[in-house]
Design a protein around this motif. Structure first.
Motif, PDB file in Angstrom:
ATOM      1  N   HIS A   1       0.848  -1.193   0.000  1.00 50.46           N
ATOM      2  CA  HIS A   1       0.000   0.000   0.000  1.00 50.46           C
ATOM      3  C   HIS A   1       0.885   1.245   0.000  1.00 50.46           C
ATOM      4  N   PRO A   2       0.700   2.123  -0.972  1.00 48.54           N
ATOM      5  CA  PRO A   2       1.599   3.280  -1.102  1.00 48.54           C
ATOM      6  C   PRO A   2       1.493   4.294   0.036  1.00 48.54           C
ATOM      7  N   ASP A   3       0.413   4.275   0.795  1.00 47.82           N
ATOM      8  CA  ASP A   3       0.226   5.255   1.863  1.00 47.82           C
ATOM      9  C   ASP A   3       0.650   4.745   3.234  1.00 47.82           C
ATOM     10  N   GLU A   4       1.199   3.539   3.311  1.00 47.17           N
ATOM     11  CA  GLU A   4       1.513   2.953   4.616  1.00 47.17           C
ATOM     12  C   GLU A   4       3.005   2.855   4.914  1.00 47.17           C
ATOM     13  N   ASP A   5       3.828   3.413   4.085  1.00 48.32           N
ATOM     14  CA  ASP A   5       5.281   3.474   4.321  1.00 48.32           C
ATOM     15  C   ASP A   5       5.899   2.127   4.697  1.00 48.32           C
ATOM     16  N   GLY A   6       5.396   1.059   4.119  1.00 45.45           N
ATOM     17  CA  GLY A   6       5.952  -0.267   4.377  1.00 45.45           C
ATOM     18  C   GLY A   6       5.431  -0.954   5.623  1.00 45.45           C
ATOM     19  N   TRP A   7       4.552  -0.306   6.376  1.00 43.91           N
ATOM     20  CA  TRP A   7       3.994  -0.911   7.583  1.00 43.91           C
ATOM     21  C   TRP A   7       2.837  -1.843   7.221  1.00 43.91           C
ATOM     22  N   THR A   8       2.651  -2.860   8.032  1.00 43.12           N
ATOM     23  CA  THR A   8       1.507  -3.758   7.880  1.00 43.12           C
ATOM     24  C   THR A   8       0.494  -3.437   8.967  1.00 43.12           C
ATOM     25  N   PRO A   9      -0.743  -3.881   8.814  1.00 38.65           N
ATOM     26  CA  PRO A   9      -1.757  -3.572   9.828  1.00 38.65           C
ATOM     27  C   PRO A   9      -1.429  -4.204  11.182  1.00 38.65           C
ATOM     28  N   SER A  10      -1.843  -3.529  12.232  1.00 36.93           N
ATOM     29  CA  SER A  10      -1.729  -4.074  13.582  1.00 36.93           C
ATOM     30  C   SER A  10      -2.845  -5.080  13.844  1.00 36.93           C
ATOM     31  N   ASN A  11      -4.011  -4.825  13.276  1.00 39.79           N
ATOM     32  CA  ASN A  11      -5.161  -5.729  13.421  1.00 39.79           C
ATOM     33  C   ASN A  11      -5.838  -5.922  12.073  1.00 39.79           C
ATOM     34  N   LEU A  12      -6.404  -7.105  11.905  1.00 39.35           N
ATOM     35  CA  LEU A  12      -7.202  -7.428  10.727  1.00 39.35           C
ATOM     36  C   LEU A  12      -8.366  -8.269  11.203  1.00 39.35           C
ATOM     37  N   TRP A  13      -9.594  -7.944  10.745  1.00 39.26           N
ATOM     38  CA  TRP A  13     -10.772  -8.707  11.155  1.00 39.26           C
ATOM     39  C   TRP A  13     -11.862  -8.588  10.095  1.00 39.26           C
ATOM     40  N   PRO A  14     -12.764  -9.600  10.060  1.00 37.29           N
ATOM     41  CA  PRO A  14     -13.887  -9.512   9.124  1.00 37.29           C
ATOM     42  C   PRO A  14     -14.976  -8.619   9.710  1.00 37.29           C
ATOM     43  N   ARG A  15     -15.827  -8.098   8.846  1.00 35.54           N
ATOM     44  CA  ARG A  15     -16.933  -7.248   9.312  1.00 35.54           C
ATOM     45  C   ARG A  15     -17.821  -7.952  10.321  1.00 35.54           C
ATOM     46  N   ASP A  16     -17.949  -9.297  10.212  1.00 38.73           N
ATOM     47  CA  ASP A  16     -18.817 -10.014  11.158  1.00 38.73           C
ATOM     48  C   ASP A  16     -18.165 -10.199  12.530  1.00 38.73           C
ATOM     49  N   ARG A  17     -16.891  -9.774  12.661  1.00 39.86           N
ATOM     50  CA  ARG A  17     -16.151  -9.788  13.934  1.00 39.86           C
ATOM     51  C   ARG A  17     -16.005 -11.192  14.524  1.00 39.86           C
ATOM     52  N   SER A  18     -16.021 -12.213  13.692  1.00 37.02           N
ATOM     53  CA  SER A  18     -15.933 -13.590  14.182  1.00 37.02           C
ATOM     54  C   SER A  18     -14.512 -13.973  14.587  1.00 37.02           C
ATOM     55  N   TRP A  19     -13.514 -13.243  14.111  1.00 36.91           N
ATOM     56  CA  TRP A  19     -12.127 -13.470  14.487  1.00 36.91           C
ATOM     57  C   TRP A  19     -11.364 -12.147  14.344  1.00 36.91           C
ATOM     58  N   VAL A  20     -10.188 -12.132  14.927  1.00 37.63           N
ATOM     59  CA  VAL A  20      -9.340 -10.942  14.802  1.00 37.63           C
ATOM     60  C   VAL A  20      -7.879 -11.367  14.905  1.00 37.63           C
ATOM     61  N   LEU A  21      -7.031 -10.741  14.087  1.00 40.97           N
ATOM     62  CA  LEU A  21      -5.590 -10.926  14.159  1.00 40.97           C
ATOM     63  C   LEU A  21      -4.985  -9.708  14.825  1.00 40.97           C
ATOM     64  N   CYS A  22      -3.914  -9.925  15.565  1.00 43.83           N
ATOM     65  CA  CYS A  22      -3.157  -8.813  16.124  1.00 43.83           C
ATOM     66  C   CYS A  22      -1.683  -9.111  15.936  1.00 43.83           C
ATOM     67  N   THR A  23      -1.001  -8.225  15.234  1.00 43.50           N
ATOM     68  CA  THR A  23       0.436  -8.347  15.032  1.00 43.50           C
ATOM     69  C   THR A  23       1.087  -7.066  15.527  1.00 43.50           C
ATOM     70  N   ASP A  24       1.837  -7.172  16.601  1.00 40.32           N
ATOM     71  CA  ASP A  24       2.588  -6.035  17.114  1.00 40.32           C
ATOM     72  C   ASP A  24       3.810  -5.859  16.220  1.00 40.32           C
ATOM     73  N   TYR A  25       4.183  -4.624  15.942  1.00 45.14           N
ATOM     74  CA  TYR A  25       5.261  -4.377  14.994  1.00 45.14           C
ATOM     75  C   TYR A  25       6.606  -4.935  15.430  1.00 45.14           C
ATOM     76  N   ASP A  26       6.804  -5.208  16.717  1.00 43.78           N
ATOM     77  CA  ASP A  26       8.098  -5.730  17.147  1.00 43.78           C
ATOM     78  C   ASP A  26       8.036  -7.172  17.650  1.00 43.78           C
ATOM     79  N   LEU A  27       6.961  -7.893  17.341  1.00 44.93           N
ATOM     80  CA  LEU A  27       6.859  -9.315  17.695  1.00 44.93           C
ATOM     81  C   LEU A  27       6.970 -10.161  16.438  1.00 44.93           C
ATOM     82  N   TRP A  28       7.436 -11.396  16.588  1.00 42.04           N
ATOM     83  CA  TRP A  28       7.523 -12.313  15.456  1.00 42.04           C
ATOM     84  C   TRP A  28       6.353 -13.266  15.445  1.00 42.04           C
TER      85      TRP A  28
END
Length: 163
Positions: free
Chosen positions: A107-134
């Motif tokens: 994404h050209p507007d995110e300066d190489g960063w990835t999202p911290s969270n990703l989830w579906p609209r139905d909120r059935s699951w959620v991902l969380c990736t901290d920028y300094d965790l593997w």
């Protein structure tokens, strides 16, 4: 970054309204400084390394089911720290589909960063990736967590406090 990949990312993941993450803020009682770390929903696991290293869908899903789920509308939240934000009132969120999540890397507007969270609209699951965790925390239904744990190509560990 390939210019065409950036154009594709911008078209497929436009900005969404910040209040789309209000449910995560309430669920976690957190400000989202480094991402919202969700509790078990009702289960959770750590997935080591990158979720995008694994290109094959979970076993046990038909192609039709996999495509249905991959086309699910999703939201991606970016930590304010990644954008030099001073406040947390207007959260930085994009909307797209799970099938197009890979383009978030370009994404050209995110300066190489990835999202911290990703989830579906139905909120059935959620991902969380901290920028300094593997690792990526995945919270969701037991069937999703079991699919991650049973996948021989992923390194995943159930969170002991989630069971």
């Amino acid at each position: 970054m390939d210019e065409s990949a950036g154009v594709l990312a911008a078209a497929r993941w436009p900005l969404a309204v910040g209040r789309e993450a209000d449910w995560l803020r309430e669920l976690t009682c957190d400000d989202g400084l480094t991402g919202f770390m969700p509790p078990a929903l009702p289960d959770a696991a750590w997935v080591l390394h990158s979720m995008y290293e694994h290109q094959v869908g979970p076993t046990g899903w038909s192609f039709v089911e996999y495509r249905r789920r991959a086309g699910a509308p999703c939201l991606a939240y970016y930590s304010p720290l990644l954008h030099g934000a001073e406040g947390f009132d207007n959260l930085h969120i994009r909307t797209g589909t799970l099938a197009d999540a890979l383009v978030l890397y370009d994404h050209p507007d995110e300066d190489g960063w990835t999202p911290s969270n990703l989830w579906p609209r139905d909120r059935s699951w959620v991902l969380c990736t901290d920028y300094d965790l593997w690792v990526t925390k995945v919270a969701g239904p037991p069937a999703l967590i079991e699919a991650l744990l049973d996948d021989a190509e992923l390194e995943a560990v159930r969170l002991p406090w989630a069971t």
